[in-house]
Structure formats: C-alpha cells, structure tokens
Scaffold this motif. Structure first.
Motif, PDB file in Angstrom:
ATOM      1  N   LEU A 134     -13.940  -4.544   7.234  1.00  0.00           N
ATOM      2  CA  LEU A 134     -12.977  -3.698   6.531  1.00  0.00           C
ATOM      3  C   LEU A 134     -12.153  -2.906   7.543  1.00  0.00           C
ATOM      4  CD1 LEU A 134     -11.914  -2.443   3.868  1.00  0.00           C
ATOM      5  CD2 LEU A 134     -13.756  -0.745   4.073  1.00  0.00           C
ATOM      6  N   PRO A 135     -10.829  -3.078   7.588  1.00  0.00           N
ATOM      7  CA  PRO A 135     -10.002  -2.286   8.502  1.00  0.00           C
ATOM      8  C   PRO A 135      -9.672  -0.933   7.895  1.00  0.00           C
ATOM      9  CG  PRO A 135      -8.625  -3.846   7.335  1.00  0.00           C
ATOM     10  CD  PRO A 135     -10.037  -4.076   6.848  1.00  0.00           C
ATOM     11  N   PHE A 136      -9.112  -0.044   8.709  1.00  0.00           N
ATOM     12  CA  PHE A 136      -8.664   1.238   8.179  1.00  0.00           C
ATOM     13  C   PHE A 136      -7.194   1.449   8.519  1.00  0.00           C
ATOM     14  CE2 PHE A 136     -10.227   2.189  12.455  1.00  0.00           C
ATOM     15  CZ  PHE A 136      -9.321   3.098  12.963  1.00  0.00           C
ATOM     16  N   TRP A 137      -6.529   2.207   7.659  1.00  0.00           N
ATOM     17  CA  TRP A 137      -5.112   2.524   7.862  1.00  0.00           C
ATOM     18  C   TRP A 137      -4.997   3.977   8.307  1.00  0.00           C
ATOM     19  CZ3 TRP A 137      -1.501   4.248   3.393  1.00  0.00           C
ATOM     20  CH2 TRP A 137      -0.232   4.553   3.897  1.00  0.00           C
ATOM     21  N   ASP A 138      -4.659   4.175   9.558  1.00  0.00           N
ATOM     22  CA  ASP A 138      -4.441   5.520  10.087  1.00  0.00           C
ATOM     23  C   ASP A 138      -3.074   5.995   9.616  1.00  0.00           C
ATOM     24  OD1 ASP A 138      -4.041   7.851  11.468  1.00  0.00           O
ATOM     25  OD2 ASP A 138      -4.441   7.028  13.457  1.00  0.00           O
ATOM     26  N   TRP A 139      -3.035   6.567   8.406  1.00  0.00           N
ATOM     27  CA  TRP A 139      -1.756   6.971   7.832  1.00  0.00           C
ATOM     28  C   TRP A 139      -1.149   8.175   8.535  1.00  0.00           C
ATOM     29  CZ3 TRP A 139      -3.549  11.633   6.419  1.00  0.00           C
ATOM     30  CH2 TRP A 139      -4.795  11.743   5.814  1.00  0.00           C
ATOM     31  N   SER A 140      -1.919   8.842   9.403  1.00  0.00           N
ATOM     32  CA  SER A 140      -1.331   9.954  10.165  1.00  0.00           C
ATOM     33  C   SER A 140      -0.276   9.449  11.135  1.00  0.00           C
ATOM     34  CB  SER A 140      -2.424  10.720  10.918  1.00  0.00           C
ATOM     35  OG  SER A 140      -2.910   9.990  12.028  1.00  0.00           O
ATOM     36  N   GLN A 141      -0.368   8.165  11.513  1.00  0.00           N
ATOM     37  CA  GLN A 141       0.637   7.577  12.389  1.00  0.00           C
ATOM     38  C   GLN A 141       1.957   7.334  11.650  1.00  0.00           C
ATOM     39  OE1 GLN A 141       0.176   6.897  15.729  1.00  0.00           O
ATOM     40  NE2 GLN A 141      -1.861   7.809  15.585  1.00  0.00           N
ATOM     41  N   ASP A 142       1.892   7.286  10.330  1.00  0.00           N
ATOM     42  CA  ASP A 142       3.078   7.050   9.503  1.00  0.00           C
ATOM     43  C   ASP A 142       3.433   8.299   8.693  1.00  0.00           C
ATOM     44  OD1 ASP A 142       3.198   4.230  10.182  1.00  0.00           O
ATOM     45  OD2 ASP A 142       1.439   3.986   8.912  1.00  0.00           O
ATOM     46  N   ALA A 143       2.979   9.468   9.171  1.00  0.00           N
ATOM     47  CA  ALA A 143       3.058  10.692   8.377  1.00  0.00           C
ATOM     48  C   ALA A 143       4.474  11.019   7.934  1.00  0.00           C
ATOM     49  CB  ALA A 143       2.481  11.864   9.176  1.00  0.00           C
ATOM     50  N   ALA A 144       5.460  10.836   8.794  1.00  0.00           N
ATOM     51  CA  ALA A 144       6.821  11.252   8.468  1.00  0.00           C
ATOM     52  C   ALA A 144       7.510  10.279   7.512  1.00  0.00           C
ATOM     53  CB  ALA A 144       7.650  11.398   9.749  1.00  0.00           C
ATOM     54  N   ARG A 145       7.226   8.976   7.657  1.00  0.00           N
ATOM     55  CA  ARG A 145       7.863   7.959   6.805  1.00  0.00           C
ATOM     56  C   ARG A 145       6.809   6.939   6.362  1.00  0.00           C
ATOM     57  NH1 ARG A 145      13.202   7.744   6.388  1.00  0.00           N
ATOM     58  NH2 ARG A 145      13.091   5.531   5.845  1.00  0.00           N
ATOM     59  N   PRO A 146       5.907   7.348   5.501  1.00  0.00           N
ATOM     60  CA  PRO A 146       4.804   6.444   5.128  1.00  0.00           C
ATOM     61  C   PRO A 146       5.250   5.189   4.395  1.00  0.00           C
ATOM     62  CG  PRO A 146       4.797   8.439   3.773  1.00  0.00           C
ATOM     63  CD  PRO A 146       5.768   8.674   4.871  1.00  0.00           C
ATOM     64  N   ALA A 147       6.401   5.225   3.721  1.00  0.00           N
ATOM     65  CA  ALA A 147       6.850   4.028   2.996  1.00  0.00           C
ATOM     66  C   ALA A 147       7.270   2.918   3.942  1.00  0.00           C
ATOM     67  CB  ALA A 147       8.007   4.385   2.064  1.00  0.00           C
ATOM     68  N   ASP A 148       7.515   3.259   5.215  1.00  0.00           N
ATOM     69  CA  ASP A 148       7.924   2.253   6.201  1.00  0.00           C
ATOM     70  C   ASP A 148       6.742   1.657   6.957  1.00  0.00           C
ATOM     71  OD1 ASP A 148      10.627   2.453   5.655  1.00  0.00           O
ATOM     72  OD2 ASP A 148      10.975   4.027   7.135  1.00  0.00           O
ATOM     73  N   SER A 149       5.532   2.013   6.595  1.00  0.00           N
ATOM     74  CA  SER A 149       4.356   1.523   7.312  1.00  0.00           C
ATOM     75  C   SER A 149       4.241   0.009   7.207  1.00  0.00           C
ATOM     76  CB  SER A 149       3.090   2.168   6.742  1.00  0.00           C
ATOM     77  OG  SER A 149       1.931   1.608   7.346  1.00  0.00           O
ATOM     78  N   ILE A 150       3.644  -0.582   8.238  1.00  0.00           N
ATOM     79  CA  ILE A 150       3.453  -2.038   8.239  1.00  0.00           C
ATOM     80  C   ILE A 150       2.464  -2.484   7.167  1.00  0.00           C
ATOM     81  CG2 ILE A 150       3.930  -2.166  10.714  1.00  0.00           C
ATOM     82  CD1 ILE A 150       0.891  -2.711  11.071  1.00  0.00           C
ATOM     83  N   VAL A 151       1.690  -1.552   6.612  1.00  0.00           N
ATOM     84  CA  VAL A 151       0.699  -1.978   5.614  1.00  0.00           C
ATOM     85  C   VAL A 151       1.370  -2.533   4.365  1.00  0.00           C
ATOM     86  CG1 VAL A 151      -1.051  -0.347   6.392  1.00  0.00           C
ATOM     87  CG2 VAL A 151       0.488   0.317   4.547  1.00  0.00           C
ATOM     88  N   TRP A 152       2.647  -2.185   4.124  1.00  0.00           N
ATOM     89  CA  TRP A 152       3.331  -2.659   2.926  1.00  0.00           C
ATOM     90  C   TRP A 152       4.015  -4.003   3.159  1.00  0.00           C
ATOM     91  CZ3 TRP A 152       0.734   0.225   0.122  1.00  0.00           C
ATOM     92  CH2 TRP A 152       0.552   1.580   0.379  1.00  0.00           C
ATOM     93  N   GLY A 153       3.713  -4.639   4.279  1.00  0.00           N
ATOM     94  CA  GLY A 153       4.253  -5.966   4.547  1.00  0.00           C
ATOM     95  C   GLY A 153       3.605  -7.022   3.670  1.00  0.00           C
ATOM     96  N   ASP A 154       4.255  -8.164   3.570  1.00  0.00           N
ATOM     97  CA  ASP A 154       3.752  -9.243   2.717  1.00  0.00           C
ATOM     98  C   ASP A 154       2.519  -9.936   3.282  1.00  0.00           C
ATOM     99  OD1 ASP A 154       5.653  -8.733   0.848  1.00  0.00           O
ATOM    100  OD2 ASP A 154       6.973 -10.412   1.387  1.00  0.00           O
TER     101      ASP A 154
END
Length: 480
Positions: free
Chosen positions: A172-192
């Motif tokens: 199970l991986p984890f998403w360090d969302w603190s790295q995307d804090a300013a623009r979370p909608a642009d995170s790579i996690v939302w890729g296809d």
C-alpha cells in the motif's frame, strides 16, 4: 577343406547352368546372398584367427575420446510468494518480520509498482471485497478519540493484506499531500494511471476507477467534489492542505500523544473535505449530493481514502521514531493501551505500537516556496537551535499564520465536528497546528501568503494587499 566361400560359388554356378536352374536361382537369390555374405564374414574371421596364430598382431583401433559437454547453468528462478487468502481480522497475526514490506510515497513508485497496485485494487472492486471495508469503517471507525491512530493502522493493514491476497508483491503506497498543499488538484495522484480524475458531484470520469460504484448503504457511483480532468483547469475551490513544514513542526512539537493526535486528526480533514466536496458544499447542503470522501462513514468507498490515510499513519510512525520519543506513548480521555480494537480479532491498542511487517519510506524533502528545511536525517542528530525570537516577532509571525490559515481552519473544523470531535478538541487541534506553523515560519522552513500591514510598520496600521512572507534562516521573517 574347401572354404565356405568356394562352396558358395559352386552352388551359384550349378543353379545358373540352365534356364530352369536360372529361374530357381532367381527364386533362391536371397538365400544365396545370405550364404555369400555369411561366407565372407566367416572368411574374415578365419583370416583373423590365422593372423593371431602366426603371431602378427592385429592393428589396435584408435579410440577417440567422447566430447564432454560443459553444462550450462540454469538461471535461478524468481520465487513469487504464494497469495494468502484474506479474512477480516487476521492481518495482525500474519504480520511478522519475515514478511516486511516498505510503503512508498506515490511519486517514488515504479511504473510496475503503480500498475500492480491499481490492478490489485481493481480486482478487489470486481470481487466485492473492496465494498466489505466500507461498513467496517461505518460501524467501528475510530474518530475523535485516542484510538484514531491505532484503529486506522490495523484497518490499513487489513486492506493491504486483502491487496496481497490478489498480488503478494503489492504494498500500500501513501500520498504525501503536504507536497501538494498549495495546489492539491494538480497532484499526480489524479492521473489516469493512479486514482483517476474528478468532476464535481459526479462519477469518477477517467482512470482505472472510472465509474466505480459503492454498494453500501445504497448503490451508486462514487463521487468526487472537485475538478481534475483538464490540464490547467484543475481546482479544489481554492482549498489548501497543511504544508510539509507545518506537519514536521507538529511532529516535533513538545506536546503529548493526545495533543499530537488532535492536531493531525484536524489536519487530515482538509483532504477529506476537498476531495469530497470542495466545489459542491457551496451549491448543495444535501449529503446525497456530496462526494464520499466528505462523508466520514463512507469515505473508504473512494480508493483515495487509503493512500490518504496511509500518509496519516506514516506521520504517527515518524513521531514514534523521533529522537526522545517513545513508540509506546499513548493517552487521552478514558484511553488505555489495553483497549480492544474491534473488529480486528483480539487486537488491543498496544499491539499497534510497532508492526513488525511494515516500514515507511523516509519523507520526501519539503520545498515550499523555494525555502528548504534544514537537512536533518530522521533520528540522526538534533538540529542546531536558532536564536529565540522576541515576543513581538513571534506575535507578528502568529498573526501572519492565522491570517493565512483562516479559510483552511474553517474547513477542517467543519469536518472534525462531522466525525464527532468536540468543539473543545477542534479548537485545541487548530491551536496546535497554528503554533506548529508559527514555529516553522520562525525556523525558516515555511513561507506564507499574508496581508501587508500598511501605515506604521509592525507597530500599527492596517492589513492591505496580499504579499508573501518569506522567513530568514536566522529566526526572523522578512516581508517581501
């Protein structure tokens, strides 16, 4: 005595003396041939015997040694672990040091690791096992109490075991969302190739989980509440998350387990709210029109829940590993290390303090607004303290942080109350996060956008246009 060869020749002449005998000869040709061949072989044998009797040695045959073939080493086969059937409540018993897995941040996954993880989740969805986790969280999910960290740690372990029942090589991986804090909608996690896109108040539009459905309590497709489908148009309604510097300051803060849990539980509400309802809440107050991540009881319906909470669990692990901390630190209102964690068999809180089969990859380096934190390997040494800022300087920093955090704090407080945290706990958690952000700002690891005080400098005037406050590394802050 006539040789057998001569006898054979006389018989052949007699058989061919007349036409009649020539016919008989043709009929008996095979027998003649056999005799002649036999006679020739006998003559050869007789010659060999005569040579032996006369003392002349027969030539010794030359023996050619057989060619020895050098064996080619076969490649060592890769042993693939055998999948273990998954049953809820058995993960802790199977968690041993012989089965260690390292949970990695999503950005560091190889293509193969990412593909295997997504395929395993999709297999759980198809089999119906994925849906079994939703009512478990609905009925027993621990929020607003001391067991928040221990209960979710075992919940994640169960989910990871279910994944490994499909593919034993998956972690199970984890998403360090603190790295995307300013623009979370642009995170790579939302890729296809990972979690897929999002459309406010609608089914997941793309990626491996496009159109995924939840079955509990009613059947419908899983919704998200923001936009992550068009390059350059991704948005979460302006919502932001806690940045890496604030998170690290909260981990290092001289507070109890209870205080740390309050701060992180409040902070973890930002991703829940934004993913589920960032662009819905203002238009609809109907829970039926809200994304699952915004609904605490149904949040595990979205695969984003698991990579989000894996990061939250990693924060607890980092605090447990921090210098001067104890992995067994625990406490809170009516909290005991012997408390049972339902429905995970006979597991108690103390069983979760150190899972022998789970390790976390070290956190990614923070780079908020170009300001790098001091390079201090976890557990290696204690950072050199900076000069203590004056009280006025601290208050100035606190005011800047409070102004920047106000919108996010309101969202976090709303979610915290929804999961059952009391008003007092929400306020305490927000104050601890504000203090952590202030420390990060003064330590030089945080940059915030604040309002400029006009007319009178620090001592007076009023707040005006938005600017960015960038800290110096000597413990003071510079307004640019």
């Amino acid at each position: 005595m006539a040789s057998r060869a001569c006898v054979g020749r006389r018989i052949a002449r007699r058989l061919t003396a007349s036409p009649r005998r020539r016919g008989l000869a043709r009929a008996a040709g095979f027998a003649v041939l056999v005799v002649l061949v036999g006679a020739t072989a006998s003559a050869a044998g007789a010659g060999a015997q005569r040579s032996s009797r006369s003392g002349t040695p027969s030539p010794t045959p030359i023996l050619t040694p057989a060619r020895t073939r050098t064996p080619t080493a076969s490649p060592t086969p890769t042993v693939t672990p055998t999948p273990t059937p998954w049953v809820m409540g058995g993960a802790l018993g199977r968690c041993t040091s012989a089965d260690v897995r390292v949970r990695k941040e999503v950005r560091t996954l190889t293509r193969t690791e990412r593909r295997r993880f997504v395929a395993a989740v999709a297999a759980l969805v198809k089999s119906g096992v994925f849906s079994e986790f939703v009512p478990v969280h609905y009925r027993w999910g621990a929020h607003g109490r001391a067991s928040f960290f221990p209960w979710h740690r075992l919940y994640l372990l169960e989910f990871e075991d279910a994944l490994r029942s499909v593919d034993p090589l998956v972690t199970l991986p984890f998403w360090d969302w603190s790295q995307d804090a300013a623009r979370p909608a642009d995170s790579i996690v939302w890729g296809d190739d990972l979690l897929g896109g999002a459309t406010p108040g609608d089914c997941i539009p793309s990626g491996p989980f496009a159109g995924i459905e939840r079955l509990f309590p009613v059947r419908r497709c899983v919704w998200r509440g923001f936009t992550a489908a068009d390059v350059g148009r991704n948005t979460m309604g302006g919502q932001t998350f806690e940045d890496a510097a604030t998170i690290q300051a909260a981990i290092a803060a001289p507070t109890t387990y209870h205080g740390f849990r309050l701060a992180i539980e409040v902070a973890h509400g930002s991703p829940h709210s934004a993913i589920g309802a960032a662009e819905i809440v203002g238009r609809s107050s109907d829970p039926a029109r809200t994304g699952e991540m915004r609904l605490p009881s149904l949040a595990p319906s979205d695969p984003a829940f698991y990579v989000h909470h894996a990061y939250v669990d990693s924060l607890w692990a980092r605090r447990q590993d921090a210098p001067g901390r104890s992995a067994t630190e625990y406490g809170g209102r009516r909290a005991s290390r012997l408390d049972r964690l339902i429905p995970f068999g006979n597991a108690i809180v103390a069983d979760t303090f150190s899972l022998p089969c789970v390790r976390y990859q070290d956190p990614l380096p923070a780079a908020e607004a170009g300001v790098e934190p001091p390079a201090v390997p976890r557990g290696a040494r204690t950072p050199v303290p900076t000069p203590s800022p004056a009280a006025a300087e601290r208050e100035e920093a606190r005011a800047a942080v409070a102004a920047e955090r106000a919108p996010r704090a309101a969202v976090q407080a709303d979610f915290a109350r929804a999961v059952g945290q009391s008003v007092a706990e929400v306020v305490a958690g927000e104050e601890l996060l504000e203090e952590a952000a202030t420390e990060a700002l003064l330590d030089g690891t945080l940059a915030v956008r604040v309002l400029l005080r006009e007319g009178g400098g620090r001592g007076g005037g009023r707040w005006g246009a938005g600017i960015r406050l960038v800290p110096r590394h000597n413990g003071t802050a510079a307004v640019l």
